[in-house]
Design an enzyme around this catalytic site. Structure first.
Site, PDB file in Angstrom:
ATOM      1  CG  ASP A 137      33.699  79.619 -18.941  1.00  0.00           C
ATOM      2  OD1 ASP A 137      33.021  78.626 -19.253  1.00  0.00           O
ATOM      3  OD2 ASP A 137      34.797  79.883 -19.470  1.00  0.00           O
TER       4      ASP A 137
ATOM      5  N   GLY B 215      29.969  73.341 -17.269  1.00  0.00           N
ATOM      6  CA  GLY B 215      30.262  71.989 -17.749  1.00  0.00           C
ATOM      7  C   GLY B 215      31.259  71.296 -16.831  1.00  0.00           C
TER       8      GLY B 215
ATOM      9  CD1 TRP C  95      30.086  73.405  -9.632  1.00  0.00           C
ATOM     10  CD2 TRP C  95      28.412  72.164 -10.484  1.00  0.00           C
ATOM     11  NE1 TRP C  95      29.207  73.125  -8.620  1.00  0.00           N
ATOM     12  CE2 TRP C  95      28.171  72.376  -9.108  1.00  0.00           C
ATOM     13  CE3 TRP C  95      27.499  71.426 -11.227  1.00  0.00           C
ATOM     14  CZ2 TRP C  95      27.050  71.862  -8.459  1.00  0.00           C
ATOM     15  CZ3 TRP C  95      26.382  70.906 -10.580  1.00  0.00           C
ATOM     16  CH2 TRP C  95      26.167  71.126  -9.212  1.00  0.00           C
TER      17      TRP C  95
ATOM     18  NE  ARG D  51      28.836  70.698 -21.940  1.00  0.00           N
ATOM     19  CZ  ARG D  51      29.850  71.503 -21.574  1.00  0.00           C
ATOM     20  NH1 ARG D  51      30.921  70.983 -21.019  1.00  0.00           N
ATOM     21  NH2 ARG D  51      29.782  72.788 -21.785  1.00  0.00           N
TER      22      ARG D  51
ATOM     23  CG  HIS E 213      24.324  74.520 -18.901  1.00  0.00           C
ATOM     24  ND1 HIS E 213      25.418  75.353 -18.882  1.00  0.00           N
ATOM     25  CD2 HIS E 213      24.519  73.674 -19.947  1.00  0.00           C
ATOM     26  CE1 HIS E 213      26.239  75.032 -19.874  1.00  0.00           C
ATOM     27  NE2 HIS E 213      25.718  74.009 -20.530  1.00  0.00           N
TER      28      HIS E 213
ATOM     29  CD1 TRP F 195      23.996  80.486 -32.276  1.00  0.00           C
ATOM     30  CD2 TRP F 195      22.331  79.076 -31.785  1.00  0.00           C
ATOM     31  NE1 TRP F 195      22.901  81.242 -31.907  1.00  0.00           N
ATOM     32  CE2 TRP F 195      21.862  80.391 -31.604  1.00  0.00           C
ATOM     33  CE3 TRP F 195      21.456  78.016 -31.527  1.00  0.00           C
ATOM     34  CZ2 TRP F 195      20.567  80.678 -31.177  1.00  0.00           C
ATOM     35  CZ3 TRP F 195      20.156  78.305 -31.113  1.00  0.00           C
ATOM     36  CH2 TRP F 195      19.727  79.619 -30.942  1.00  0.00           C
TER      37      TRP F 195
ATOM     38  CG  LEU G 164      19.643  94.490 -10.773  1.00  0.00           C
ATOM     39  CD1 LEU G 164      21.059  95.069 -10.815  1.00  0.00           C
ATOM     40  CD2 LEU G 164      19.665  93.107 -10.119  1.00  0.00           C
TER      41      LEU G 164
HETATM   42  C1  FPP Z   1      29.630  78.483 -20.072  1.00  0.00           C
HETATM   43  O1  FPP Z   1      30.043  77.388 -19.303  1.00  0.00           O
HETATM   44  C2  FPP Z   1      28.249  78.760 -19.767  1.00  0.00           C
HETATM   45  C3  FPP Z   1      27.261  78.849 -20.685  1.00  0.00           C
HETATM   46  C4  FPP Z   1      27.472  78.725 -22.134  1.00  0.00           C
HETATM   47  C5  FPP Z   1      25.867  79.049 -20.265  1.00  0.00           C
HETATM   48  C6  FPP Z   1      25.686  79.963 -19.114  1.00  0.00           C
HETATM   49  C7  FPP Z   1      24.301  79.928 -18.665  1.00  0.00           C
HETATM   50  C8  FPP Z   1      23.935  79.974 -17.376  1.00  0.00           C
HETATM   51  C9  FPP Z   1      24.892  80.097 -16.276  1.00  0.00           C
HETATM   52  C10 FPP Z   1      22.510  79.961 -16.977  1.00  0.00           C
HETATM   53  C11 FPP Z   1      21.804  81.135 -17.565  1.00  0.00           C
HETATM   54  C12 FPP Z   1      20.530  81.379 -16.919  1.00  0.00           C
HETATM   55  C13 FPP Z   1      19.504  82.021 -17.488  1.00  0.00           C
HETATM   56  C14 FPP Z   1      18.347  82.316 -16.667  1.00  0.00           C
HETATM   57  C15 FPP Z   1      19.463  82.426 -18.904  1.00  0.00           C
HETATM   58  P1  FPP Z   1      30.488  76.068 -20.056  1.00  0.00           P
HETATM   59  O2  FPP Z   1      29.289  75.236 -20.313  1.00  0.00           O
HETATM   60  O3  FPP Z   1      31.261  76.419 -21.288  1.00  0.00           O
HETATM   61  O4  FPP Z   1      31.414  75.404 -18.994  1.00  0.00           O
HETATM   62  P2  FPP Z   1      32.761  74.589 -19.278  1.00  0.00           P
HETATM   63  O5  FPP Z   1      33.740  75.565 -19.884  1.00  0.00           O
HETATM   64  O6  FPP Z   1      33.168  74.141 -17.923  1.00  0.00           O
HETATM   65  O7  FPP Z   1      32.410  73.458 -20.195  1.00  0.00           O
END
Ligand code: FPP
Length: 260
Positions: A34, A37, A39, A47, A51, A83, A145
């Site tokens: 988490d 966004g 970051w 955003r 990711h 979604w 792994l």
């Molecule tokens: C939540 O942070 C994160 C996600 C919904 C997506 C996580 C995905 C990745 C880290 C990359 C995945 C990689 C692969 C290869 C599938 P947020 O966007 O909700 O952050 P925020 O709370 O700061 O807005």
């Protein structure tokens, strides 16, 4: 040869200032990644840049998990609730498995890493599904792994599906109501071939489960950090494992001296 990130001693593996005890390494680590966004926002970036950076962190942490001998790493990459995000962000998140698996595949094979997923695969866009299917097929004989992506995953939906599948068997007379127990429910979940997570990590300061592995986490040790996922690194990962190794897991019972 791939560069090992740690030095070994008789007692365990030295990782920076952390000496990991080989005898009680978590077999399965699950991570709620988490803070992508936030970051990006801190850097006045879109955003999706967060990711993208989060995907690089996935690569780094998978390497370290492999190096220290973790057996399963489950990563919450997209929930059934995600979604609800803007279409452009969802599209980007759905493109990540392909981007990641294409570029990381040679190293996955070299490291003997197996790709798996949990979640509703049929609900994914074709390209995403294809990338995951191909990677799972290509790596299916790898014995190192297990890198398990939770994609379009929701724990309640998983449990509902397991209940329905069990009921189908009950209704057709293949299993009796009395035969339903915890072990059977385990077998009908998407994690049926995996051990339960020993350690759950959630980044970014949020302290909730967000519909992640609710059944499987019953006896898991939790570790939370304010670090945002793109900043999560070797040091933070070792801190989490080190903290886990200091825990006294009793599974509701008592241990050793306490029993006397
Ligand atoms: C939540 O942070 C994160 C996600 C919904 C997506 C996580 C995905 C990745 C880290 C990359 C995945 C990689 C692969 C290869 C599938 P947020 O966007 O909700 O952050 P925020 O709370 O700061 O807005």
């Amino acid at each position: 040869m791939l560069k090992k990130l740690f030095s070994k001693s008789k007692k365990g593996k030295q990782f920076e200032e952390f000496l990991l005890d080989n005898e009680c390494l978590p077999s399965h680590i699950a991570i709620i990644m988490d803070g992508n966004g936030r970051w990006a926002k801190k850097r006045a970036m879109p955003r999706i840049a967060g990711h993208h950076e989060g995907m690089q962190t996935v690569r780094k942490i998978a390497r370290i998990a492999d190096d220290i001998g973790i057996k399963v790493l489950t990563l919450y990459a997209f929930s059934t609730e995600n979604w609800r995000r803007p279409k452009s962000e969802v599209d980007y998140l759905m493109s990540l498995p392909q981007m990641f698996l294409n570029s990381f595949m040679p190293e996955l094979m070299e490291r003997n890493i197996r790709i798996q997923m949990i979640g509703d695969k049929e609900g994914l866009p074709n390209n995403t599904k294809k990338a995951l299917d191909e990677a799972m097929e290509k790596t299916k004989h790898n014995t190192g792994l297990i890198l398990n992506f939770a994609m379009n995953y929701g724990s309640r939906a998983e449990i509902v599906k397991a209940m329905k599948d069990i009921m189908i068997e009950v209704n057709s007379g293949n299993i009796s109501l009395d035969a339903i127990d915890e072990t059977m429910i385990d077998q009908y979940l998407m994690t049926s071939n995996l051990p339960e997570p020993d350690l759950l990590i959630r980044t970014s300061g949020e302290v909730r489960l967000s519909n992640f592995m609710l059944w499987q986490l019953a006896y898991t040790e939790f570790w939370f950090t304010d670090t945002l996922w793109p900043d999560f690194d070797q040091h933070t990962f070792m801190e989490a494992i080190h903290s886990y190794q200091k825990r006294n897991r009793r599974y509701g019972g008592l241990k050793g001296e306490e029993m006397k």
